[in-house]
Design a protein around this motif. Structure first.
Motif, PDB file in Angstrom:
ATOM      1  N   MET A   1       0.770 -18.071  15.330  1.00 14.05           N
ATOM      2  CA  MET A   1       0.482 -17.825  16.674  1.00 14.05           C
ATOM      3  C   MET A   1       1.184 -16.439  16.938  1.00 14.05           C
ATOM      4  SD  MET A   1       1.591 -20.246  19.890  1.00 14.05           S
ATOM      5  CE  MET A   1       1.392 -19.529  21.544  1.00 14.05           C
ATOM      6  N   ALA A   2       0.366 -15.387  16.990  1.00 11.50           N
ATOM      7  CA  ALA A   2       0.982 -14.147  17.044  1.00 11.50           C
ATOM      8  C   ALA A   2       0.748 -13.159  18.415  1.00 11.50           C
ATOM      9  CB  ALA A   2       0.568 -13.382  15.881  1.00 11.50           C
ATOM     10  N   VAL A   3       1.593 -12.017  18.705  1.00  4.83           N
ATOM     11  CA  VAL A   3       1.234 -11.410  19.834  1.00  4.83           C
ATOM     12  C   VAL A   3       1.288  -9.951  19.437  1.00  4.83           C
ATOM     13  CG1 VAL A   3       1.826 -12.850  21.563  1.00  4.83           C
ATOM     14  CG2 VAL A   3       3.640 -11.463  20.523  1.00  4.83           C
ATOM     15  N   ASP A   4       0.894  -8.890  20.165  1.00  7.58           N
ATOM     16  CA  ASP A   4       1.044  -7.577  19.937  1.00  7.58           C
ATOM     17  C   ASP A   4       2.441  -7.381  20.005  1.00  7.58           C
ATOM     18  OD1 ASP A   4      -0.379  -4.873  19.631  1.00  7.58           O
ATOM     19  OD2 ASP A   4       0.990  -4.459  21.233  1.00  7.58           O
ATOM     20  N   GLN A   5       2.946  -6.286  19.165  1.00  9.64           N
ATOM     21  CA  GLN A   5       4.449  -5.900  19.169  1.00  9.64           C
ATOM     22  C   GLN A   5       4.867  -5.412  20.671  1.00  9.64           C
ATOM     23  OE1 GLN A   5       5.160  -2.240  16.899  1.00  9.64           O
ATOM     24  NE2 GLN A   5       3.251  -1.192  17.851  1.00  9.64           N
ATOM     25  N   SER A   6       4.074  -5.063  21.678  1.00  9.09           N
ATOM     26  CA  SER A   6       4.387  -4.611  23.015  1.00  9.09           C
ATOM     27  C   SER A   6       4.323  -5.740  23.672  1.00  9.09           C
ATOM     28  CB  SER A   6       3.328  -3.376  23.403  1.00  9.09           C
ATOM     29  OG  SER A   6       2.370  -4.027  23.456  1.00  9.09           O
ATOM     30  N   SER A   7       4.116  -6.946  23.467  1.00  6.18           N
ATOM     31  CA  SER A   7       3.849  -8.028  24.356  1.00  6.18           C
ATOM     32  C   SER A   7       5.388  -8.580  24.883  1.00  6.18           C
ATOM     33  CB  SER A   7       3.212  -9.250  23.573  1.00  6.18           C
ATOM     34  OG  SER A   7       3.176 -10.337  24.481  1.00  6.18           O
ATOM     35  N   PRO A   8       5.528  -8.862  26.148  1.00  7.77           N
ATOM     36  CA  PRO A   8       6.743  -9.209  26.615  1.00  7.77           C
ATOM     37  C   PRO A   8       7.005 -10.764  26.048  1.00  7.77           C
ATOM     38  CG  PRO A   8       5.187  -9.198  28.483  1.00  7.77           C
ATOM     39  CD  PRO A   8       4.485  -8.777  26.996  1.00  7.77           C
TER      40      PRO A   8
ATOM     41  N   THR B   1     -10.339 -19.921  25.061  1.00  4.75           N
ATOM     42  CA  THR B   1     -10.410 -19.525  23.643  1.00  4.75           C
ATOM     43  C   THR B   1     -11.568 -18.506  23.411  1.00  4.75           C
ATOM     44  OG1 THR B   1      -8.883 -21.460  23.122  1.00  4.75           O
ATOM     45  CG2 THR B   1      -9.994 -20.130  21.369  1.00  4.75           C
ATOM     46  N   ILE B   2     -11.188 -17.251  23.157  1.00  3.22           N
ATOM     47  CA  ILE B   2     -12.317 -16.349  22.938  1.00  3.22           C
ATOM     48  C   ILE B   2     -12.724 -16.181  21.351  1.00  3.22           C
ATOM     49  CG2 ILE B   2     -13.075 -13.998  23.169  1.00  3.22           C
ATOM     50  CD1 ILE B   2     -11.526 -14.000  25.790  1.00  3.22           C
ATOM     51  N   PRO B   3     -13.934 -16.683  20.757  1.00  7.92           N
ATOM     52  CA  PRO B   3     -13.937 -16.465  19.214  1.00  7.92           C
ATOM     53  C   PRO B   3     -14.484 -14.922  19.077  1.00  7.92           C
ATOM     54  CG  PRO B   3     -15.554 -17.782  20.235  1.00  7.92           C
ATOM     55  CD  PRO B   3     -14.837 -17.393  21.461  1.00  7.92           C
ATOM     56  N   PHE B   4     -14.083 -14.447  18.167  1.00  5.91           N
ATOM     57  CA  PHE B   4     -14.650 -13.005  17.489  1.00  5.91           C
ATOM     58  C   PHE B   4     -15.300 -13.197  16.275  1.00  5.91           C
ATOM     59  CE2 PHE B   4     -11.490 -12.188  20.691  1.00  5.91           C
ATOM     60  CZ  PHE B   4     -11.984 -11.016  21.542  1.00  5.91           C
ATOM     61  N   LYS B   5     -16.030 -12.169  15.861  1.00  6.32           N
ATOM     62  CA  LYS B   5     -16.746 -12.318  14.481  1.00  6.32           C
ATOM     63  C   LYS B   5     -15.775 -11.882  13.364  1.00  6.32           C
ATOM     64  CE  LYS B   5     -21.218 -10.783  16.165  1.00  6.32           C
ATOM     65  NZ  LYS B   5     -22.241  -9.823  16.208  1.00  6.32           N
ATOM     66  N   SER B   6     -14.817 -11.100  13.631  1.00 10.23           N
ATOM     67  CA  SER B   6     -13.745 -10.999  12.483  1.00 10.23           C
ATOM     68  C   SER B   6     -12.326 -10.826  12.922  1.00 10.23           C
ATOM     69  CB  SER B   6     -14.255  -9.740  11.863  1.00 10.23           C
ATOM     70  OG  SER B   6     -13.999  -8.541  12.786  1.00 10.23           O
ATOM     71  N   SER B   7     -11.355 -10.854  11.990  1.00  8.50           N
ATOM     72  CA  SER B   7      -9.917 -10.474  12.180  1.00  8.50           C
ATOM     73  C   SER B   7      -9.884  -9.499  12.883  1.00  8.50           C
ATOM     74  CB  SER B   7      -9.187 -11.033  10.932  1.00  8.50           C
ATOM     75  OG  SER B   7      -9.370 -12.170  10.610  1.00  8.50           O
ATOM     76  N   GLY B   8     -10.511  -8.258  12.265  1.00  7.87           N
ATOM     77  CA  GLY B   8     -10.351  -7.108  12.922  1.00  7.87           C
ATOM     78  C   GLY B   8     -10.763  -6.962  14.491  1.00  7.87           C
ATOM     79  N   GLU B   9     -11.708  -7.630  14.866  1.00  5.05           N
ATOM     80  CA  GLU B   9     -12.070  -7.616  16.131  1.00  5.05           C
ATOM     81  C   GLU B   9     -10.962  -8.336  16.994  1.00  5.05           C
ATOM     82  OE1 GLU B   9     -15.816  -9.076  17.010  1.00  5.05           O
ATOM     83  OE2 GLU B   9     -16.888  -7.743  15.789  1.00  5.05           O
ATOM     84  N   VAL B  10     -10.396  -9.465  16.696  1.00  6.23           N
ATOM     85  CA  VAL B  10      -9.258 -10.121  17.151  1.00  6.23           C
ATOM     86  C   VAL B  10      -8.062  -9.288  17.286  1.00  6.23           C
ATOM     87  CG1 VAL B  10      -7.957 -12.060  17.401  1.00  6.23           C
ATOM     88  CG2 VAL B  10      -9.948 -12.288  16.181  1.00  6.23           C
ATOM     89  N   LEU B  11      -7.600  -8.601  16.328  1.00  7.75           N
ATOM     90  CA  LEU B  11      -6.631  -7.401  16.157  1.00  7.75           C
ATOM     91  C   LEU B  11      -6.798  -6.460  17.285  1.00  7.75           C
ATOM     92  CD1 LEU B  11      -6.172  -7.210  12.470  1.00  7.75           C
ATOM     93  CD2 LEU B  11      -4.329  -8.153  14.259  1.00  7.75           C
ATOM     94  N   SER B  12      -8.122  -5.834  17.286  1.00  3.87           N
ATOM     95  CA  SER B  12      -8.351  -4.687  18.320  1.00  3.87           C
ATOM     96  C   SER B  12      -8.322  -5.443  19.812  1.00  3.87           C
ATOM     97  CB  SER B  12      -9.765  -4.432  18.195  1.00  3.87           C
ATOM     98  OG  SER B  12      -9.971  -3.609  16.735  1.00  3.87           O
ATOM     99  N   ALA B  13      -8.566  -6.635  19.984  1.00  2.89           N
ATOM    100  CA  ALA B  13      -8.517  -7.075  21.300  1.00  2.89           C
ATOM    101  C   ALA B  13      -7.154  -7.326  21.672  1.00  2.89           C
ATOM    102  CB  ALA B  13      -9.530  -8.498  21.362  1.00  2.89           C
TER     103      ALA B  13
ATOM    104  N   LYS C   1      -4.493  -5.818  20.804  1.00  6.61           N
ATOM    105  CA  LYS C   1      -3.953  -4.425  20.834  1.00  6.61           C
ATOM    106  C   LYS C   1      -4.595  -3.738  22.587  1.00  6.61           C
ATOM    107  CE  LYS C   1      -1.854  -2.348  18.399  1.00  6.61           C
ATOM    108  NZ  LYS C   1      -0.355  -2.368  18.426  1.00  6.61           N
ATOM    109  N   GLY C   2      -5.604  -4.264  22.500  1.00  5.69           N
ATOM    110  CA  GLY C   2      -6.275  -3.752  23.925  1.00  5.69           C
ATOM    111  C   GLY C   2      -5.825  -4.713  24.967  1.00  5.69           C
ATOM    112  N   LYS C   3      -5.012  -5.646  24.619  1.00  7.78           N
ATOM    113  CA  LYS C   3      -4.792  -6.702  25.946  1.00  7.78           C
ATOM    114  C   LYS C   3      -5.704  -7.445  26.465  1.00  7.78           C
ATOM    115  CE  LYS C   3      -0.195  -4.153  26.600  1.00  7.78           C
ATOM    116  NZ  LYS C   3      -0.518  -3.249  25.406  1.00  7.78           N
ATOM    117  N   SER C   4      -6.795  -7.508  25.993  1.00  9.06           N
ATOM    118  CA  SER C   4      -7.820  -8.399  26.529  1.00  9.06           C
ATOM    119  C   SER C   4      -7.687  -9.877  25.952  1.00  9.06           C
ATOM    120  CB  SER C   4      -9.302  -7.972  26.057  1.00  9.06           C
ATOM    121  OG  SER C   4      -9.540  -7.999  24.886  1.00  9.06           O
ATOM    122  N   VAL C   5      -7.026  -9.956  24.857  1.00 10.38           N
ATOM    123  CA  VAL C   5      -6.241 -11.133  24.251  1.00 10.38           C
ATOM    124  C   VAL C   5      -4.682 -11.099  24.271  1.00 10.38           C
ATOM    125  CG1 VAL C   5      -5.977 -12.715  22.221  1.00 10.38           C
ATOM    126  CG2 VAL C   5      -8.355 -11.809  23.100  1.00 10.38           C
TER     127      VAL C   5
END
Length: 322
Positions: A128-135, A181-193, A195-199
Motif C-alpha cells: 500500500m503506497a503513496v506518492d513521496q509528496s503525500s502527507p 477503488t479506481i482500476p487502471f489498465k496498467s501500473s504505469g497509469e496508476v503511478l501517473s494517477a 503522481k497527479g493526485k487523482s489517486v
C-alpha cells in the motif's frame, strides 16, 4: 475362490506400483513444456524462466516455456488440463486460478479437480503506497483521511479482478471505508494517477513498483503479508493496523490431474531443490519474489483456501461476473 481373487488383486496392485515407480525413475523421458498464462517479459514469465532453467539443468532435458496470455489465464489452463498426464506438461499456476472461479460466470475447467499441484515457487508482496509528496505516513493516516473526506479519496489499482484490485477492495471493506477503488489498465497509469493526485493510495505488487520505491518516488505505508517483508523490514504490515488483513500474489507449478503421484513427488523435489539453489534464489529475490516451496498437499490446500477467500471478497465488493 475368494483367496484366488484377493491374490489376483494384490498382484495387480503390486504391478501398478512397480509400473508407477518405473515411470518415475525414467522421468523425464523427453523435453518438458511449461505453459505460462501471461505474456513474455512480465514478472511471472521471468520467474517461470528462472526456475525452468534450473529444472532443465537438473533433469538434463530442455524445459520449454510457452506463453499463452488470455483473460483469466483460461487458454493456458485448458491446454494443460487436456495434456497427457505424464509430467511432461506443466502449468504456471497463480492467483488467477484462485480468483477466476468467482470472477467468471463459468469456466471450462476446474482449478481444484483438474490440476495436480506440485509446489509453490514463491510469493510477491503487495504494498500500500503513496506518492513521496503525500502527507500520509502510516496506514492509520490513510484510513483517517479517507473517513474524513471520502469524496476526495481514491484507491488506485490495475484492472478489475486482479489481485491488486481485490486487495484494495478487501482493505476498503475491512477498514470500513466508503471510498471508490479506481482500476487502471496498467501500473504505469496508476503511478501517473498517484503522481497527479487523482489517486491518494495505490495497491501494487512489489516487482511492479520496486524501482519507484528504491528511487524514492513512492513511499510504502504497509505491506499486505502476514509478517514484515524481507525487502522492507522496517515497514509495518497492514494487519498491524487492520487485524486479519492479508493478501499475497503467488506463483507455483502444477501438472494435469491424473499425473502419477511418484512423478508429482519427483517434480516437487526438483522444484524445491532448484528454488533453494543460492544462485537461483538470488535471481528470484532480485525480481521482487519471496522464494518459498511446499508439498503438493500443502499447495492444494492453499489453493482451496485462496479460492474461498477471494470468493468472499468478490461477493462483498459486488464485482459483476464476466
Amino acid at each position: 475362490m475368494i483367496r484366488s481373487l484377493l491374490a489376483r488383486l494384490c498382484l495387480g496392485a503390486t504391478a501398478t506400483l512397480v509400473a508407477a515407480g518405473a515411470h518415475a525413475q525414467e522421468f523425464p523421458a523427453k523435453p518438458l513444456r511449461l505453459i505460462v498464462p501471461f505474456g513474455p517479459g512480465g514478472v511471472a514469465d521471468v520467474t517461470a524462466r528462472i526456475v525452468a532453467q534450473g529444472l532443465s539443468e537438473k533433469f538434463g532435458k530442455p524445459v520449454v516455456v510457452e506463453n499463452m496470455p488470455s483473460a483469466g489465464g483460461i487458454t493456458g489452463a485448458v491446454t494443460v488440463t487436456r495434456a497427457t498426464p505424464d509430467g511432461h506438461t506443466l502449468f504456471l499456476v497463480s492467483n488467477q486460478q484462485a480468483v477466476s472461479p468467482s470472477l467468471f460466470k463459468s469456466l471450462p475447467y476446474d482449478p481444484v479437480k483438474q490440476f495436480a499441484m506440485i509446489s509453490m515457487v514463491g510469493s510477491f508482496d503487495i504494498v500500500m503506497a503513496v506518492d513521496q509528496s503525500s502527507p500520509l505516513r502510516t496506514v492509520a493516516d490513510a484510513i483517517a483521511a479517507a473517513k474524513k473526506d471520502p469524496q476526495h479519496f481514491n484507491l488506485g489499482t490495475i484492472g478489475v479482478g486482479s489481485t491488486q484490485h481485490l486487495s484494495a477492495e478487501m482493505f476498503r471493506a475491512m477498514a470500513g471505508l466508503d471510498v471508490p477503488t479506481i482500476p487502471f489498465k496498467s501500473s504505469g497509469e496508476v503511478l501517473s494517477a498517484i503522481k497527479g493526485k487523482s489517486v491518494q493510495v495505490m495497491f501494487e505488487t512489489v516487482p511492479a513498483v520496486i524501482g519507484n520505491i528504491k528511487g524514492g518516488s513512492l513511499r510504502v505505508l504497509g505491506v499486505a503479508s502476514t509478517k514484515r517483508s524481507q525487502l522492507f523490514p522496517d515497514t509495518p504490515t497492514i494487519a498491524e493496523t487492520v487485524p486479519g488483513y492479508v493478501s499475497v500474489s503467488w506463483n507455483g507449478f502444477a501438472a494435469p490431474a491424473g499425473t502419477p503421484p511418484a512423478i508429482v513427488d519427483k517434480l516437487n523435489a526438483a522444484v524445491r531443490e532448484v528454488v533453494k539453489d543460492p544462485a537461483i534464489n538470488k535471481k528470484l529475490i532480485e525480481v521482487g519474489m519471496i522464494p518459498q516451496t511446499n508439498t503438493p498437499k500443502e499447495f492444494q490446500d492453499f489453493l482451496v483456501s485462496e479460492i474461498q477467500k477471494w470468493s468472499k471478497v468478490i461477493d462483498t465488493a459486488k464485482i459483476e461476473k464476466q
